[in-house]
Each structure stands twice: as structure tokens, then as C-alpha cells.
Scaffold this motif. Structure first.
Motif, PDB file in Angstrom:
ATOM      1  N   GLY A  24       0.814  -1.199   0.000  1.00 19.88           N
ATOM      2  CA  GLY A  24       0.000   0.000   0.000  1.00 19.88           C
ATOM      3  C   GLY A  24       0.854   1.257   0.000  1.00 19.88           C
ATOM      4  O   GLY A  24       1.938   1.280   0.579  1.00 19.88           O
ATOM      5  N   GLN A  26       0.413   5.893  -0.335  1.00 15.30           N
ATOM      6  CA  GLN A  26      -0.470   7.045  -0.429  1.00 15.30           C
ATOM      7  C   GLN A  26      -0.291   7.711  -1.791  1.00 15.30           C
ATOM      8  O   GLN A  26       0.830   8.004  -2.216  1.00 15.30           O
ATOM      9  CB  GLN A  26      -0.148   8.052   0.683  1.00 15.30           C
ATOM     10  CG  GLN A  26      -1.119   9.229   0.777  1.00 15.30           C
ATOM     11  CD  GLN A  26      -0.749  10.388  -0.141  1.00 15.30           C
ATOM     12  OE1 GLN A  26       0.423  10.630  -0.389  1.00 15.30           O
ATOM     13  NE2 GLN A  26      -1.758  11.078  -0.655  1.00 15.30           N
ATOM     14  N   LEU A  50      -3.747   4.287  -2.102  1.00 12.24           N
ATOM     15  CA  LEU A  50      -4.677   4.577  -1.018  1.00 12.24           C
ATOM     16  C   LEU A  50      -4.719   6.090  -0.785  1.00 12.24           C
ATOM     17  O   LEU A  50      -3.775   6.806  -1.126  1.00 12.24           O
ATOM     18  CB  LEU A  50      -4.247   3.850   0.258  1.00 12.24           C
ATOM     19  CG  LEU A  50      -4.279   2.305   0.157  1.00 12.24           C
ATOM     20  CD1 LEU A  50      -3.558   1.666   1.319  1.00 12.24           C
ATOM     21  CD2 LEU A  50      -5.721   1.809   0.068  1.00 12.24           C
ATOM     22  N   PRO A  51      -5.789   6.609  -0.182  1.00  9.63           N
ATOM     23  CA  PRO A  51      -5.997   8.066  -0.163  1.00  9.63           C
ATOM     24  C   PRO A  51      -5.119   8.849   0.800  1.00  9.63           C
ATOM     25  O   PRO A  51      -4.832  10.018   0.556  1.00  9.63           O
ATOM     26  CB  PRO A  51      -7.477   8.206   0.215  1.00  9.63           C
ATOM     27  CG  PRO A  51      -7.803   6.943   0.947  1.00  9.63           C
ATOM     28  CD  PRO A  51      -6.978   5.878   0.293  1.00  9.63           C
ATOM     29  N   ASP A  52      -4.702   8.243   1.934  1.00 14.98           N
ATOM     30  CA  ASP A  52      -3.944   9.014   2.923  1.00 14.98           C
ATOM     31  C   ASP A  52      -3.074   8.080   3.749  1.00 14.98           C
ATOM     32  O   ASP A  52      -3.190   6.857   3.684  1.00 14.98           O
ATOM     33  CB  ASP A  52      -4.890   9.820   3.825  1.00 14.98           C
ATOM     34  CG  ASP A  52      -5.988   8.966   4.437  1.00 14.98           C
ATOM     35  OD1 ASP A  52      -5.657   7.955   5.089  1.00 14.98           O
ATOM     36  OD2 ASP A  52      -7.172   9.295   4.246  1.00 14.98           O
ATOM     37  N   GLU A  54      -2.969   7.552   7.000  1.00 11.80           N
ATOM     38  CA  GLU A  54      -3.678   6.782   8.015  1.00 11.80           C
ATOM     39  C   GLU A  54      -4.266   5.501   7.426  1.00 11.80           C
ATOM     40  O   GLU A  54      -4.191   4.426   8.032  1.00 11.80           O
ATOM     41  CB  GLU A  54      -4.791   7.630   8.643  1.00 11.80           C
ATOM     42  CG  GLU A  54      -4.303   8.877   9.365  1.00 11.80           C
ATOM     43  CD  GLU A  54      -3.637   8.566  10.693  1.00 11.80           C
ATOM     44  OE1 GLU A  54      -3.657   7.397  11.116  1.00 11.80           O
ATOM     45  OE2 GLU A  54      -3.084   9.502  11.304  1.00 11.80           O
ATOM     46  N   THR A  55      -4.848   5.598   6.244  1.00 18.12           N
ATOM     47  CA  THR A  55      -5.424   4.418   5.590  1.00 18.12           C
ATOM     48  C   THR A  55      -4.340   3.431   5.210  1.00 18.12           C
ATOM     49  O   THR A  55      -4.506   2.213   5.359  1.00 18.12           O
ATOM     50  CB  THR A  55      -6.228   4.837   4.346  1.00 18.12           C
ATOM     51  OG1 THR A  55      -7.222   5.781   4.724  1.00 18.12           O
ATOM     52  CG2 THR A  55      -6.887   3.631   3.696  1.00 18.12           C
ATOM     53  N   VAL A  56      -3.214   3.937   4.721  1.00 19.59           N
ATOM     54  CA  VAL A  56      -2.101   3.066   4.367  1.00 19.59           C
ATOM     55  C   VAL A  56      -1.682   2.220   5.558  1.00 19.59           C
ATOM     56  O   VAL A  56      -1.536   0.995   5.477  1.00 19.59           O
ATOM     57  CB  VAL A  56      -0.914   3.904   3.849  1.00 19.59           C
ATOM     58  CG1 VAL A  56       0.345   3.046   3.721  1.00 19.59           C
ATOM     59  CG2 VAL A  56      -1.240   4.535   2.502  1.00 19.59           C
ATOM     60  N   ALA A  58      -3.355   1.662   8.378  1.00 14.16           N
ATOM     61  CA  ALA A  58      -4.443   0.803   8.851  1.00 14.16           C
ATOM     62  C   ALA A  58      -4.509  -0.488   8.039  1.00 14.16           C
ATOM     63  O   ALA A  58      -4.747  -1.573   8.587  1.00 14.16           O
ATOM     64  CB  ALA A  58      -5.771   1.545   8.775  1.00 14.16           C
ATOM     65  N   ARG A  59      -4.294  -0.391   6.730  1.00 13.91           N
ATOM     66  CA  ARG A  59      -4.356  -1.574   5.862  1.00 13.91           C
ATOM     67  C   ARG A  59      -3.211  -2.545   6.151  1.00 13.91           C
ATOM     68  O   ARG A  59      -3.407  -3.757   6.161  1.00 13.91           O
ATOM     69  CB  ARG A  59      -4.318  -1.150   4.395  1.00 13.91           C
ATOM     70  CG  ARG A  59      -5.537  -0.356   3.935  1.00 13.91           C
ATOM     71  CD  ARG A  59      -6.783  -1.218   3.817  1.00 13.91           C
ATOM     72  NE  ARG A  59      -7.924  -0.428   3.391  1.00 13.91           N
ATOM     73  CZ  ARG A  59      -8.236  -0.195   2.119  1.00 13.91           C
ATOM     74  NH1 ARG A  59      -7.468  -0.683   1.150  1.00 13.91           N
ATOM     75  NH2 ARG A  59      -9.302   0.528   1.808  1.00 13.91           N
ATOM     76  N   SER A  62      -3.846  -4.250   9.594  1.00  7.56           N
ATOM     77  CA  SER A  62      -4.901  -5.263   9.562  1.00  7.56           C
ATOM     78  C   SER A  62      -4.544  -6.468   8.708  1.00  7.56           C
ATOM     79  O   SER A  62      -5.241  -7.483   8.750  1.00  7.56           O
ATOM     80  CB  SER A  62      -6.196  -4.639   9.029  1.00  7.56           C
ATOM     81  OG  SER A  62      -6.058  -4.297   7.649  1.00  7.56           O
ATOM     82  N   GLU A  64      -4.506  -6.361   5.386  1.00  9.61           N
ATOM     83  CA  GLU A  64      -5.130  -6.255   4.065  1.00  9.61           C
ATOM     84  C   GLU A  64      -4.091  -6.062   2.971  1.00  9.61           C
ATOM     85  O   GLU A  64      -4.344  -6.404   1.813  1.00  9.61           O
ATOM     86  CB  GLU A  64      -6.143  -5.107   4.058  1.00  9.61           C
ATOM     87  CG  GLU A  64      -7.341  -5.338   4.963  1.00  9.61           C
ATOM     88  CD  GLU A  64      -8.292  -4.154   4.950  1.00  9.61           C
ATOM     89  OE1 GLU A  64      -8.929  -3.914   3.912  1.00  9.61           O
ATOM     90  OE2 GLU A  64      -8.384  -3.460   5.989  1.00  9.61           O
TER      91      GLU A  64
END
Length: 396
Positions: A24, A26, A50-52, A54-56, A58-59, A62, A64
Motif C-alpha cells: 500500500g 499514499q 490509497l488516499p492518505d 492513516e489508511t495506508v 491501517a491496511r 490489519s 489487508e
């Protein structure tokens, strides 16, 4: 309050990935993070935009995605604060580090004359790396965006001939844009460090050759000299401090520090240093060790290109950098002349010129170049950059 360490799963031994990993990052396809991703993992990795930040994170936390890549520091703009903050909030490990050369291009719709541009967009960090260019073109209004490649895509989709983006040449090719101005970053050695991240306890990719780094993430006690004592323990253990980043902690006016060092903090003298520093910290976490891969090679030295075309492109890039450096030298020489003479006659300084030639010959000797050839070359450089020559009208 006694010092405490973050709880984490046992460290697993590095194992080769069973299949091509998902990674992943950003931004959008064509972003510099994707280029860094390819440099580390190669072409087989599955890049996941990915958009930002934090999402990177988080993935990857988890599971993902197998890995994530995060820009953390640029040679011009400094630390990427948002990325460092996201890392501090996430339970992830650093599995590696890659340094990516950053070459910013001004991109616009094909056939657009530079005089038609009225707006330029890019990521704020990218814009910060091109300050001199933007200052020379005040007619272009600066617009911040979420990432460089996204700015390029927006220009392509918008169809506005007055709009431009600052992004990589690869992003321009991907979205059908033309390079209007090439290599517009402030310095030719513009680079960004990226961390390769994995979740705690996840198996690492196959180990890469190179220099080993580790990290101490910590908060100090609220007492005089606490930070100095922690850093002293690292220094006395012979661990070279490569970077120190301070970010706000949860309590107002308290800070978390990220200390990156050469070496391993989990064993030997590194572990002893951490134990000695513990009384001066309220909480700490050791990350690493990991491998650092430089631009094109593990030690930061560019690796040989695979074909003649790649070598020629690299030579062209060096030549462009040399011309820009000559222009910078000319400007400095002109400024020096003004300070020496008060704006009067343009005078030569034979002693200074001889000193420049001696230094050039010494540098040539150190890197294995012929001294006399370099001395002659630098004499031509002095002649070319002297204000009397620089200000003469061009030959027609």
C-alpha cells in the motif's frame, strides 16, 4: 512513573515472501511512493494506491496489504510530519528503507506554451521542493493537492490549457501530459527517504544487502537533560545518530522522539545502550533493525544501468545538473564581485583562482580523475562564470 515499553509480539526471523506481495502507498499511480515501491520490491509487487497515510497504515496493520511504503524525510523539505505522526499512532514495524531520487517536472496538456500557464498544482511537500522555480514564475497560482500523480491526472482530465502539475515524468506519460519544464526542483540531489512497513510479527520479505539501521521511539521524563542523557547513551555505545525527529505527544507541550541510528538496538551494545537510557524515559519502543537501500543500490551508490539507453538517460540527467550548477556558480561569482568591488570594475583575483584550481586538482586525485585535465576544465569554468564573460551578449 517508571519507564515502560510498548507490548509487541515476538520478533520473527525474516523469511522470503511466498508470492508477490501487495504494497500500500499514499497517492495515485505514478506517485513517487510507487516509484520507491518498485525500487524496493521490483516489478512483481502489487501496488495498492490509497488516499492518505492513516489508511495506508491501517491496511498494513490489519493485514489487508502485506507491506506499506511511507515517505518520511526529504533532503529539501525535511521531515514529512503527517507521515511521521501516522507512524507513531500505528502498531507497525519498519522492514526496510529506500532512498528515491525525486525529479520534479512541470506537466501540462500537449502543445501548451509556458506563457499560457496560470495555475500549477501538486502535493505541498513537492511544491516546497520547487520554491525557486515558483518564485521565478509568479503568474502561476499555486494550488495544493493530495499527491503529485493525482495533480497530473486532474490536469489531464480537466482539459484546461492554463493548468499545470508538478509530478514525475512517469506520471506525465501515464496521463498523457507533456513536460513543459524539466527538473524544476531546487537542488539536483533532491531525494526522499521511504520506510517499508509491515505489521508487528508479520514475516519480512527476503533480506536485502546493505547498511543496518534501527530506531528508538521514546518520550523522556520531564526533567532537565533527559533527552541529552538518552542520546549520550547511544553515542557512548558507538551508535551513529542518523536522524532525530520530534513530534507532539498526547499531553500538551510534551514530545515523542524518533531517533534513528546505524546499527542494531536489539542486541549487543545497542541493547546495553537502551537499558542504560531507560531510567530517563517514560515509555519507549525499539524498531528494527532494517536494511537501507540507496538510489539504485544498497549503499546509496547508483547501480549500473542495464542497457545503453538507460546509461544515456543517466548521462543526460548529470549533464543537465552540471549546467544548472554552472549557472549557480556564475550567480555566486557575480555576487562575490559585487561584494569585493562595491559594484565597480570587474576585477580578477589570481590568488583565489589559483586556490580553486588547487582544490579541483586535489578532488580529482581523490576520485581517480586526471589532475591536469580537471585543472584545465576548471580554468574554463572560471572563465565561463566570470561576470565579465557571463554578462557579455550572446554570440549570434
Amino acid at each position: 512513573m517508571s519507564a515502560s515499553s510498548d507490548t509487541r509480539p515476538p520478533v520473527t526471523h525474516p523469511t522470503p515472501a511466498a508470492s508477490a506481495p501487495s504494497v500500500g502507498y499514499q497517492g495515485e499511480p505514478g506517485a513517487f511512493s510507487e516509484l520507491a515501491l518498485r525500487r524496493w520490491f521490483g516489478g512483481s509487487a502489487r501496488a495498492v494506491p490509497l488516499p492518505d497515510f492513516e489508511t495506508v497504515l491501517a491496511r498494513v496493520r490489519s493485514g489487508e496489504v502485506d507491506f506499506a511504503i511511507l515517505p518520511v524525510e526529504n533532503t529539501l523539505a525535511g521531515s514529512v510530519a503527517a507521515a511521521c505522526d501516522a507512524f507513531l499512532r500505528a502498531e507497525v514495524d519498519v522492514a526496510g528503507e529506500v532512498v528515491e531520487p525525486i525529479r520534479h517536472q512541470l506537466l501540462a496538456l500537449p502543445g501548451t506554451p509556458p506563457s499560457a500557464l496560470r495555475r500549477v498544482s501538486s502535493h505541498p511537500v513537492a511544491l516546497d521542493q520547487c520554491r525557486a522555480f515558483l518564485a521565478r514564475h509568479p503568474h502561476m497560482r499555486v494550488v495544493t493537492g493530495s499527491d503529485t500523480a493525482g495533480a497530473a491526472r486532474a490536469v489531464a482530465e480537466g482539459g484546461d490549457p492554463a493548468a499545470a502539475a508538478i509530478a514525475s515524468e512517469g506520471a506525465g506519460e501515464r496521463y498523457g501530459l507533456e513536460v513543459i519544464a524539466r527538473d524544476i526542483h531546487d537542488r539536483p540531489d533532491n531525494q526522499t527517504r521511504f520506510w517499508v512497513l509491515r505489521s508487528w510479527g508479520a514475516p519480512m520479505a527476503a533480506p536485502q544487502p546493505g547498511v543496518s539501521h534501527s530506531m528508538l521511539v521514546f518520550e523522556t521524563r520531564n526533567e532537565p537533560g533527559a533527552l541529552a542523557r538518552v542520546l549520550r547513551e547511544l553515542a557512548e555505545a558507538g551508535l551513529n545518530l542518523k536522524a532525530l525527529t520530534a513530534r507532539p505527544a498526547e499531553e500538551p507541550w510534551h514530545y515523542r522522539f524518533i531517533a534513528e541510528v546505524e546499527g542494531d538496538l536489539t542486541s549487543g551494545r545497542g541493547a546495553v545502550a537502551i537499558a542504560s537510557a531507560t531510567p530517563h524515559m517514560v515509555r519507549s519502543r525499539v524498531v528494527g533493525p532494517w536494511t537501507v537501500r540507496g538510489p539504485g543500490g544498497a549503499d546509496g551508490v547508483a547501480a549500473p544501468h542495464a542497457d545503453a539507453a538507460g546509461c544515456r538517460r543517466a548521462i543526460d540527467a548529470v549533464d543537465r545538473a552540471l549546467v544548472r550548477l554552472l549557472a549557480q556558480r556564475r550567480d555566486l561569482a557575480t555576487r562575490t564581485q559585487s561584494l569585493r568591488t562595491g559594484g565597480g570594475d570587474l576585477l580578477r583575483d589570481p590568488a583565489r583562482e589559483a586556490e580553486v584550481l588547487r582544490h579541483a586538482a586535489a578532488e580529482a586525485r581523490a576520485v581517480g580523475l586526471p589532475e591536469e585535465s580537471v585543472r584545465q576544465l576548471f580554468w574554463r569554468v572560471i572563465e565561463t562564470c566570470h561576470p565579465a564573460v557571463s554578462e557579455a551578449p550572446p554570440v549570434t
